[in-house]
Design a protein around this motif. Structure first.
Motif, PDB file in Angstrom:
ATOM      1  N   PRO A 110       0.827  -1.209   0.000  1.00 39.53           N
ATOM      2  CA  PRO A 110       0.000   0.000   0.000  1.00 39.53           C
ATOM      3  C   PRO A 110       0.863   1.262   0.000  1.00 39.53           C
ATOM      4  O   PRO A 110       1.852   1.342   0.733  1.00 39.53           O
ATOM      5  N   GLY A 111       0.477   2.215  -0.831  1.00 38.58           N
ATOM      6  CA  GLY A 111       1.159   3.500  -0.855  1.00 38.58           C
ATOM      7  C   GLY A 111       2.346   3.582  -1.792  1.00 38.58           C
ATOM      8  O   GLY A 111       2.854   4.664  -2.061  1.00 38.58           O
ATOM      9  N   VAL A 112       2.817   2.436  -2.308  1.00 43.36           N
ATOM     10  CA  VAL A 112       3.981   2.453  -3.199  1.00 43.36           C
ATOM     11  C   VAL A 112       3.509   2.668  -4.633  1.00 43.36           C
ATOM     12  O   VAL A 112       2.774   1.863  -5.186  1.00 43.36           O
ATOM     13  N   LEU A 113       3.940   3.795  -5.212  1.00 42.48           N
ATOM     14  CA  LEU A 113       3.553   4.133  -6.579  1.00 42.48           C
ATOM     15  C   LEU A 113       4.699   3.988  -7.564  1.00 42.48           C
ATOM     16  O   LEU A 113       4.482   3.798  -8.757  1.00 42.48           O
ATOM     17  N   SER A 114       5.946   4.100  -7.074  1.00 37.70           N
ATOM     18  CA  SER A 114       7.098   3.935  -7.960  1.00 37.70           C
ATOM     19  C   SER A 114       8.296   3.441  -7.160  1.00 37.70           C
ATOM     20  O   SER A 114       8.382   3.652  -5.946  1.00 37.70           O
ATOM     21  N   ILE A 115       9.195   2.779  -7.871  1.00 36.38           N
ATOM     22  CA  ILE A 115      10.418   2.256  -7.264  1.00 36.38           C
ATOM     23  C   ILE A 115      11.577   2.732  -8.118  1.00 36.38           C
ATOM     24  O   ILE A 115      11.564   2.581  -9.340  1.00 36.38           O
ATOM     25  N   GLU A 116      12.563   3.338  -7.465  1.00 38.57           N
ATOM     26  CA  GLU A 116      13.720   3.873  -8.170  1.00 38.57           C
ATOM     27  C   GLU A 116      15.005   3.327  -7.568  1.00 38.57           C
ATOM     28  O   GLU A 116      15.000   2.742  -6.477  1.00 38.57           O
ATOM     29  N   ALA A 117      16.093   3.537  -8.277  1.00 33.62           N
ATOM     30  CA  ALA A 117      17.422   3.132  -7.809  1.00 33.62           C
ATOM     31  C   ALA A 117      18.435   4.080  -8.424  1.00 33.62           C
ATOM     32  O   ALA A 117      18.147   4.753  -9.420  1.00 33.62           O
ATOM     33  N   GLU A 118      19.601   4.101  -7.827  1.00 31.63           N
ATOM     34  CA  GLU A 118      20.676   4.959  -8.303  1.00 31.63           C
ATOM     35  C   GLU A 118      21.961   4.151  -8.224  1.00 31.63           C
ATOM     36  O   GLU A 118      22.151   3.391  -7.273  1.00 31.63           O
ATOM     37  N   THR A 119      22.813   4.301  -9.215  1.00 32.00           N
ATOM     38  CA  THR A 119      24.071   3.559  -9.193  1.00 32.00           C
ATOM     39  C   THR A 119      25.186   4.437  -9.745  1.00 32.00           C
ATOM     40  O   THR A 119      24.935   5.378 -10.487  1.00 32.00           O
ATOM     41  N   GLU A 120      26.393   4.117  -9.348  1.00 29.93           N
ATOM     42  CA  GLU A 120      27.531   4.895  -9.835  1.00 29.93           C
ATOM     43  C   GLU A 120      27.673   4.694 -11.344  1.00 29.93           C
ATOM     44  O   GLU A 120      27.413   3.610 -11.869  1.00 29.93           O
ATOM     45  N   GLY A 139      16.884   9.085 -16.950  1.00 27.95           N
ATOM     46  CA  GLY A 139      17.434  10.291 -17.543  1.00 27.95           C
ATOM     47  C   GLY A 139      17.890  11.303 -16.510  1.00 27.95           C
ATOM     48  O   GLY A 139      18.432  12.349 -16.857  1.00 27.95           O
ATOM     49  N   VAL A 140      17.682  10.987 -15.234  1.00 30.78           N
ATOM     50  CA  VAL A 140      18.085  11.885 -14.140  1.00 30.78           C
ATOM     51  C   VAL A 140      19.411  11.391 -13.571  1.00 30.78           C
ATOM     52  O   VAL A 140      19.636  10.190 -13.448  1.00 30.78           O
ATOM     53  N   ILE A 141      20.274  12.335 -13.232  1.00 31.14           N
ATOM     54  CA  ILE A 141      21.522  11.990 -12.547  1.00 31.14           C
ATOM     55  C   ILE A 141      21.369  12.413 -11.090  1.00 31.14           C
ATOM     56  O   ILE A 141      21.098  13.576 -10.791  1.00 31.14           O
ATOM     57  N   GLY A 142      21.509  11.454 -10.199  1.00 28.08           N
ATOM     58  CA  GLY A 142      21.378  11.724  -8.769  1.00 28.08           C
ATOM     59  C   GLY A 142      22.733  11.908  -8.123  1.00 28.08           C
ATOM     60  O   GLY A 142      23.765  12.021  -8.805  1.00 28.08           O
TER      61      GLY A 142
END
Length: 153
Positions: A110-120, A139-142
């Motif tokens: 419940p409540g989860v609309l998207s899942i993201e990750a970031e890697t070097e 397309g985003v750089i974190g």
């Protein structure tokens, strides 16, 4: 607990997390684990999104081969997954197996609309894990590098 073909994946209790923090020699990991525990204690109703989850071989050995976490559930319904595997278990598909199972589970909560990750940017192995688990570059750089979003939903 999540179970895959080769793994049991489960969140640690606060006490187990304290033990991990106490025994961790890498200062960056110690700080990250301490931040996770603080999130568990500050948001007990959302503890699962802050806890350290371990990847345990389900071959009877009880061996812990890696870990993952979700870094909190934000107000927009986004969780970010992070993960790591012990070097001697790299290249065996275990991380892909774990991340795939964890994001499938998370997507049904419940409540989860998207899942993201970031890697070097130069961590090709991590990028392959994400791609095999159904993530695509956003397309985003974190702060750590390119961000990915899960599209298997």
């Amino acid at each position: 607990m999540l179970q895959t073909e080769r793994l049991n994946i489960y969140p640690l209790s606060d006490e187990e997390m304290r033990d991990v923090i106490h025994n961790e020699s890498n200062e960056a990991l110690k700080a990250a684990y301490s931040e996770m525990l603080a999130g568990c204690l500050k948001h007990p109703e959302q503890r699962i999104w802050h806890a350290l989850w371990v990847l345990q071989l389900n071959d009877g050995s009880g061996r812990i081969v890696g870990s993952l976490s979700f870094k909190g559930l934000n107000d927009n319904g986004m969780v970010e997954i992070g993960y790591g595997i012990n070097p001697e278990y790299e290249g065996k598909g275990l991380m892909t197996e774990a991340v795939s199972a964890a994001v499938r589970w998370a997507s049904k909560q419940p409540g989860v609309l998207s899942i993201e990750a970031e890697t070097e940017p130069d961590n090709i192995a991590s990028q392959r894990v994400l791609e095999k688990a159904g993530f695509i570059p956003s397309g985003v750089i974190g702060a750590e590098g390119p961000r990915y979003i899960w599209k298997n939903g």
